[in-house]
Design an enzyme around this catalytic site. Sequence first.
Site, PDB file in Angstrom:
ATOM      1  CB  ALA A 129     -74.263  22.325 -40.471  1.00 18.05           C
TER       2      ALA A 129
ATOM      3  CG  ASP B 159     -63.970  17.966 -34.669  1.00 17.06           C
ATOM      4  OD1 ASP B 159     -64.457  19.115 -34.646  1.00 17.06           O
ATOM      5  OD2 ASP B 159     -64.048  17.209 -35.657  1.00 17.06           O
TER       6      ASP B 159
ATOM      7  CG  HIS C 287     -69.298  52.370 -22.490  1.00 16.19           C
ATOM      8  ND1 HIS C 287     -68.526  51.347 -21.989  1.00 16.19           N
ATOM      9  CD2 HIS C 287     -68.591  53.512 -22.272  1.00 16.19           C
ATOM     10  CE1 HIS C 287     -67.412  51.832 -21.474  1.00 16.19           C
ATOM     11  NE2 HIS C 287     -67.425  53.154 -21.631  1.00 16.19           N
TER      12      HIS C 287
ATOM     13  CB  SER D 109     -72.296  44.230 -28.324  1.00 17.74           C
ATOM     14  OG  SER D 109     -73.666  43.912 -28.145  1.00 17.74           O
TER      15      SER D 109
ATOM     16  CG  HIS E 223     -75.588  36.001 -33.153  1.00 18.26           C
ATOM     17  ND1 HIS E 223     -74.848  37.112 -33.488  1.00 18.26           N
ATOM     18  CD2 HIS E 223     -74.951  34.940 -33.722  1.00 18.26           C
ATOM     19  CE1 HIS E 223     -73.807  36.740 -34.212  1.00 18.26           C
ATOM     20  NE2 HIS E 223     -73.851  35.428 -34.376  1.00 18.26           N
TER      21      HIS E 223
ATOM     22  CB  VAL F 181     -65.816  28.994 -34.536  1.00 18.14           C
ATOM     23  CG1 VAL F 181     -66.083  29.617 -33.162  1.00 18.14           C
ATOM     24  CG2 VAL F 181     -66.472  29.830 -35.620  1.00 18.14           C
TER      25      VAL F 181
ATOM     26  CB  ALA G  80     -70.104  29.688 -30.016  1.00 16.70           C
TER      27      ALA G  80
END
Length: 325
Positions: free
Chosen positions: A85, A40, A173, A154, A180, A19, A123
């Site tokens: 993880a 990282d 829309h 969405s 989530h 990601v 995130a």
Amino acid sequence: MANIEKDHQKVILVGDGAVGSYYAYALTLQGIAQEVGIVDIFKEKTQGDAIDLSDALAFTSPKKIYAAEYSDAKDADVVVITAGAPQKPGETRLDLVSKNLKILKTIVDPIVESGFNGIFLVAANPVDILTYATWKLSGFPKERVIGSGTSLDSARFRKDIAEMVNVDARSVHAYIMGEHGDTEFPVWSHANIGGIKISEWVKAHPEVKEEELVKIFESVRDAAYTIINLKGATFYGIGTALARITKAILDDENAVLPLSVFMDGQYGLNDIFIGSPAVINRSGITNILEIPLTDHEMESMHKSAKQLKDIVTKAFEELDIETRQ
């Protein structure tokens, strides 16, 4: 905010996995920010990615991209946290709670100690819980801690509706709200195509069956599981969603996006981060749009919130994590 006023926009990304690396690539392609530092634990891989991304700059726009340390967050405008993880096949986002809460603390503490005074964008999954944890661990104002929330859900929702009715997804829309994750829900009551409510569209287009709408939501809800089972991880969609949120912050857009935001009475909820449309700019969240929900939708919102609150309360009690608020 550290640099936005000076027209030098700086992002620190924590987590150079699938990601994170695609998010950095999206920033590079779209010309977002003038400086991107990547943190990282696998430093050689991060250095390699920074060099690889820098090779693309002759085709995009000037930018400084480098392997960073937590101390580099001091003058950053946004810190984006994708580290954690990964979700494995058959594993829910909520299964990741204890593992990723421990990882999160090792990230937030040094970021805060660096003197960072910008906006946290989270995130890592489960994103609503980890956004709440980032707020608690950082001691930051709730407006400056944001989760990616249901932004990707969405987007998937709009895309699938658009494919069904054969229009551009940007003309649809519609929102997914709540967690989530598995308890998210579609806000059909406000979904529209170019201003025409979905319910009216279905009446005018008999070829569109209501059963298809149910299947669309189920497909959206389960999309991550489908992708993970096929290729091991999701990263293009969420990386692009994060780039969009970052742009809204850095460019002071006052954009309305579905994000994980702190509830302070909205929808009858308190002391929880959960997915809702909100106005975002360089100050963070300036307004949460309290959409008039149907009784069923409101019930779904509260069900989703209860699950999140129960899990976060249990996790904090079991792990005995020290917080700043």
